[in-house]
Design an enzyme around this catalytic site. Structure first.
Site, PDB file in Angstrom:
ATOM      1  N   ARG A 107      18.564 -27.634 -15.766  1.00  0.00           N
ATOM      2  CA  ARG A 107      19.009 -26.261 -15.479  1.00  0.00           C
ATOM      3  C   ARG A 107      18.258 -25.798 -14.244  1.00  0.00           C
ATOM      4  NH1 ARG A 107      21.003 -21.514 -18.226  1.00  0.00           N
ATOM      5  NH2 ARG A 107      20.114 -19.621 -17.321  1.00  0.00           N
ATOM      6  N   HIS A 134      28.604 -24.175 -14.842  1.00  0.00           N
ATOM      7  CA  HIS A 134      27.907 -23.907 -16.109  1.00  0.00           C
ATOM      8  C   HIS A 134      28.777 -24.456 -17.254  1.00  0.00           C
ATOM      9  CE1 HIS A 134      25.090 -22.327 -18.792  1.00  0.00           C
ATOM     10  NE2 HIS A 134      25.165 -21.028 -18.558  1.00  0.00           N
ATOM     11  N   GLN A 137      28.249 -23.582 -21.123  1.00  0.00           N
ATOM     12  CA  GLN A 137      28.697 -22.229 -21.451  1.00  0.00           C
ATOM     13  C   GLN A 137      30.206 -22.210 -21.675  1.00  0.00           C
ATOM     14  OE1 GLN A 137      26.759 -19.181 -21.725  1.00  0.00           O
ATOM     15  NE2 GLN A 137      28.696 -18.560 -22.664  1.00  0.00           N
ATOM     16  N   ASP A 230      29.893 -10.955 -16.022  1.00  0.00           N
ATOM     17  CA  ASP A 230      28.551 -11.516 -15.937  1.00  0.00           C
ATOM     18  C   ASP A 230      27.719 -10.568 -15.085  1.00  0.00           C
ATOM     19  OD1 ASP A 230      26.397 -13.233 -16.109  1.00  0.00           O
ATOM     20  OD2 ASP A 230      27.132 -14.656 -14.612  1.00  0.00           O
ATOM     21  N   CYS A 271      28.277 -14.015 -20.859  1.00  0.00           N
ATOM     22  CA  CYS A 271      27.394 -15.155 -21.126  1.00  0.00           C
ATOM     23  C   CYS A 271      25.953 -14.741 -21.402  1.00  0.00           C
ATOM     24  CB  CYS A 271      27.467 -16.157 -19.975  1.00  0.00           C
ATOM     25  SG  CYS A 271      27.025 -15.483 -18.364  1.00  0.00           S
ATOM     26  N   ARG A 316      26.780 -21.520 -28.245  1.00  0.00           N
ATOM     27  CA  ARG A 316      26.097 -22.356 -27.255  1.00  0.00           C
ATOM     28  C   ARG A 316      25.435 -23.541 -27.957  1.00  0.00           C
ATOM     29  NH1 ARG A 316      24.156 -20.829 -22.528  1.00  0.00           N
ATOM     30  NH2 ARG A 316      24.126 -23.078 -22.179  1.00  0.00           N
TER      31      ARG A 316
END
Length: 329
Positions: A107, A134, A137, A230, A271, A316
């Site tokens: 990440r 991502h 996600q 987001d 998210c 997740r």
């Protein structure tokens, strides 16, 4: 029969709709077993490395809990706990970790880093977030939408905010792959990359999906199933960009009017983390500087019955567990 053993998970562009569905089905199965207390610790003796150049709550906890549930050990390497790219090249890091671990999560920053890790590691590499994509996600989002509505194909999703980076890119790819109708509703300065739009239109031509870019909030959010947003400023970006983002993106805040336009059956997704109140340090700083107590979403929407953000956050872990279980040899 779908088999993803030995495969890395860098972006959904690398996966067919059938393979994505396989991961969603596996995640649903693993989730049901966890709820029933049925062990799935078939990977005892395996170990995974988690490289976090950008810190996270959900991603770290998801990988760690998923690894433990599968019976694996995991080693967390935070920004100060790894020499990747500083004293040791990415290629050398990949070869060292690949000799000790059965899988590597990354990440951080550029997609090229996770791709180079994959090139040299000789074990599956999983993208926990890069500037461009991502994908873990996306699996959580798709599973959550499928759980709520019962299906994916033909569903309409509108993303509001800065659609140029990982979330806008990945949602457009995910929708195109799964036959969903994607709309980026934002200022034209924040539309996704034209080349990626064309690539997604190619995917869409095979699945029945559509891709739409619009600056018109009423048109872009009318009668859709999912309203998604987001944060307006991503991790690692300088504070100086706040003023421009607020100016350009404030018209695209998700509020009661947007949700009413979407329809009573629409859901709100994010998210996380979200700046919907003043209970965060960043929220307080923005309020002191700009006088805004809510940013990309109002607290009214975030806390409403239409909001499914915490079911999304839980997923997740289940979907990341599916990725690891499906790809580790």
């Amino acid at each position: 029969m779908v088999s993803l053993k030995g495969r890395s998970f860098l972006t959904l562009k690398d996966f067919t709709p059938e393979e994505i569905t396989y991961l969603l089905d596996l995640a649903a199965e693993l989730k049901e077993k966890k709820k029933k207390g049925i062990p799935v610790d078939d990977f005892r003796g395996k170990n995974v490395a988690l490289i976090f150049e950008k810190t996270s709550t959900r991603t770290r906890c998801s990988f760690e809990v998923a690894a433990h549930d599968l019976g694996m050990g995991c080693t967390y390497l935070d920004p100060s706990g790894s020499q990747i790219g500083k004293k040791e090249s990415i290629a050398d890091t990949a070869r060292v970790l690949g000799s000790m671990f059965e899988g590597i999560e990354y990440r951080g920053f550029e997609q090229s880093i996770v791709e180079e890790l994959d090139k040299y590691a000789n074990v599956p590499v999983w993208n926990g977030l890069t500037n461009e994509y991502h994908p873990t996600q996306m699996l959580a989002d798709l599973l959550t939408i499928r759980e709520h509505f019962g299906d994916l194909k033909g569903r309409k999703l509108t993303y509001m905010g800065d659609a140029r980076y990982n979330m806008g890119n990945s949602l457009m790819i995910a929708c195109a792959k799964m036959g969903m109708h994607f709309t980026a509703c934002t200022n034209k300065e924040y539309f996704p990359d034209e080349a990626l739009v064309k690539q997604c239109e190619e995917y869409a031509s095979q699945t029945g999906a559509t891709i739409r870019l619009t600056e018109d909030v009423e048109e872009g959010t009318k009668d859709v199933d999912v309203i998604y947003t987001d944060v307006w400023v991503s991790m690692g970006e300088p504070d100086e960009v706040w003023a421009k983002r607020i100016e350009k993106l404030s018209p695209y805040q998700v509020n009661k009017a947007v949700m009413e336009n979407a329809g009573e059956g629409a859901v709100f997704m994010h998210c996380l983390p979200a700046y919907h109140d003043l209970k965060t340090k960043v929220g307080q700083e923005v309020y002191e500087k700009f006088g805004l107590s809510e940013l990309e979403v109002t607290d009214e929407v975030f806390e409403s019955e239409q909001s499914i953000v915490f079911a999304e956050a839980e997923n997740r872990m289940h979907t990341i567990k599916a990725v690891m279980a499906a790809t580790i040899q």
